[in-house]
Scaffold this motif. Structure first.
Motif, short mmCIF file in Angstrom:
data_model
loop_
_atom_site.label_atom_id
_atom_site.label_comp_id
_atom_site.label_asym_id
_atom_site.label_seq_id
_atom_site.Cartn_x
_atom_site.Cartn_y
_atom_site.Cartn_z
N VAL A 82 8.21 17.76 25.83
CA VAL A 82 7.12 18.64 26.27
C VAL A 82 7.50 20.11 26.19
O VAL A 82 6.64 20.98 25.97
N THR A 83 8.78 20.41 26.36
CA THR A 83 9.21 21.80 26.26
C THR A 83 9.10 22.31 24.83
O THR A 83 8.72 23.46 24.59
N ALA A 84 9.42 21.47 23.88
CA ALA A 84 9.25 21.84 22.47
C ALA A 84 7.79 22.19 22.19
O ALA A 84 7.49 23.18 21.50
N GLN A 85 6.87 21.41 22.75
CA GLN A 85 5.45 21.68 22.58
C GLN A 85 5.07 23.01 23.26
O GLN A 85 4.32 23.82 22.69
N GLU B 85 17.35 24.67 20.96
CA GLU B 85 16.94 24.35 19.59
C GLU B 85 15.94 25.36 19.04
O GLU B 85 15.95 25.68 17.85
N ALA B 86 15.09 25.88 19.93
CA ALA B 86 14.09 26.86 19.50
C ALA B 86 14.65 28.26 19.39
O ALA B 86 13.98 29.16 18.86
N GLY B 87 15.87 28.47 19.89
CA GLY B 87 16.48 29.79 19.84
C GLY B 87 15.77 30.82 20.70
O GLY B 87 15.79 32.01 20.40
N ASN C 138 3.46 28.83 22.76
CA ASN C 138 3.52 30.10 23.48
C ASN C 138 4.66 30.97 22.94
O ASN C 138 5.81 30.82 23.36
N PRO C 139 4.35 31.88 22.02
CA PRO C 139 5.38 32.70 21.41
C PRO C 139 6.03 33.69 22.37
O PRO C 139 7.13 34.19 22.09
N LYS C 140 5.38 33.98 23.49
CA LYS C 140 5.96 34.89 24.49
C LYS C 140 5.85 34.26 25.87
O LYS C 140 4.76 33.84 26.30
N ILE C 141 6.97 34.16 26.55
CA ILE C 141 7.03 33.65 27.92
C ILE C 141 7.98 34.55 28.71
O ILE C 141 9.01 34.98 28.18
N ASP C 142 7.64 34.83 29.96
CA ASP C 142 8.51 35.65 30.80
C ASP C 142 9.30 34.84 31.82
O ASP C 142 10.41 35.21 32.20
N ALA C 143 8.72 33.74 32.28
CA ALA C 143 9.41 32.91 33.28
C ALA C 143 8.91 31.48 33.18
O ALA C 143 7.74 31.24 32.87
N ILE C 144 9.80 30.53 33.45
CA ILE C 144 9.45 29.10 33.46
C ILE C 144 9.95 28.49 34.76
O ILE C 144 11.08 28.76 35.19
#
Length: 345
Positions: free
Chosen positions: A225-228, A256-258, A233-239
């Motif tokens: 689900v994180t890969a999805q 893996e997504a760098g 979402n090309p920009k994220i500030d916090a998870i």
């Protein structure tokens, strides 16, 4: 929810946790388990009448549940007057019901039960209570208050509040910040409570959940689900990731997504998460404790109930009916304090 209400709820949770700590330290009282008169000079840690405790929980199919079981067994071993009978862990509600019925037939003194499904085990717990055997309900709540003498819970709503408050403080003034959430199993009330607390805390500071996915508390599920999430979402500030066990997969997908433009908050308090926080070698910079000591607290309380003792350092006599444990945030600044209670994923 207002900021003041959020703070009040966290203060109440902290007070409840402090009460449990006082219990485990031992105290002076000898009143009955359902009430009594405190008597100075009685040491709860001192050996008393033999207590037979039946313990049943779900299968230890991930690290947190394994830690729940091992902590309960370790707590029982502290007391020479406790005989702990441990049923095989199971995710089959019908099998767990039969385990409770065996405990009833064996006339154990107290049952500590972490149900695989609270609603499904409610009637079996009520049967035990009617047979005069107190039941201590751990983590997953029964659907009737008549099913348990004591309920011990982690603070799922408080976990969300703690995670949201931490993120609010880190993103102060960034009203356009993108906040993502990686939940556990959406059908579970505990997941719903965590998400509700998170949304409420973010709302207090003008933020919201911009992107959300749900996994299944497994490494593979977290990774998928994180890969999805990252792809969408090309920009994220916090998870905020609800669970450190599934967080292993979450971090693998991030690697893996760098991606590294955001910071992450975890949940539960696994040892590997805490070590990563201390090392500062990933985007994970905090986790919120969901105590794996709940069943161990249940064992300690079961012993006091059976021996007609009171909970320590409280003005009121007897054992409380409900205890909700605190959900503190672990960061690099305080991680050494929490490492001893971290569980292996």
């Amino acid at each position: 929810m207002t900021a003041s209400r959020t703070m009040r709820m966290r203060t109440i949770a902290a007070a409840s946790a402090a009460a449990v700590i006082a219990l485990l330290a031992g105290c002076s009282s000898d009143g009955g388990g359902t009430g009594g008169t405190a008597a100075a000079g009685v040491d709860n840690a001192a050996a008393g009448d033999k207590v037979v405790i039946g313990f049943s929980g779900p299968a230890a199919d991930h690290g947190w549940l394994g830690a729940i079981n091992s902590a309960a067994i370790a707590e029982a071993k502290k007391y020479g007057d406790v005989e702990l009978r441990v049923a095989e862990g199971t995710n089959d509600a019908n099998l767990q019901i039969s385990q409770v019925e065996t405990f009833i037939n064996d006339k154990v003194d107290v049952i500590v039960l972490l149900p695989t499904d609270g609603a499904a085990l409610t009637e079996a717990a009520i049967k035990a209570m009617k047979a005069g055997i107190p039941v201590i309900n751990v983590d997953r709540e029964f659907s009737s208050t008549a099913a348990a003498r004591v309920t011990i819970l982690g603070d799922n709503y408080g976990m969300g509040v703690s995670a949201g408050t931490y993120i609010c403080n880190k993103l102060a003034g960034q009203s356009d910040a993108v906040v993502a959430e990686i939940a556990g199993i959406d059908s579970l009330p505990l997941t719903q409570d965590r998400s509700r607390g998170f949304a409420d805390a973010l709302s207090d500071c003008g933020l919201k959940v911009n992107a959300r996915v749900a996994a299944d508390f497994t490494i593979a599920g977290g990774q998928a689900v994180t890969a999805q999430l990252l792809s969408a979402n090309p920009k994220i500030d916090a998870i905020w990731n609800h669970d450190d066990d599934q967080g292993i997969g979450v971090l693998a997908a991030i690697d893996e997504a760098g991606r590294s433009e955001f910071f992450m908050v975890g949940g539960a308090g696994s040892l590997n998460a805490m070590k990563s926080i201390k090392a500062g070698d990933t985007v994970l910079e905090a986790t919120v404790i969901y105590p794996s000591t709940q069943a161990a607290d249940g064992i300690a309380l079961a012993r006091l109930l059976a021996q007609n003792k009171n909970m320590g350092d409280l003005a009121s006599s007897g054992i409380p009916n409900r205890i909700v444990l605190n959900a503190p945030v672990v960061t690099k600044d305080n991680v050494d304090e929490y490492l001893p209670i971290g569980f292996a994923s």
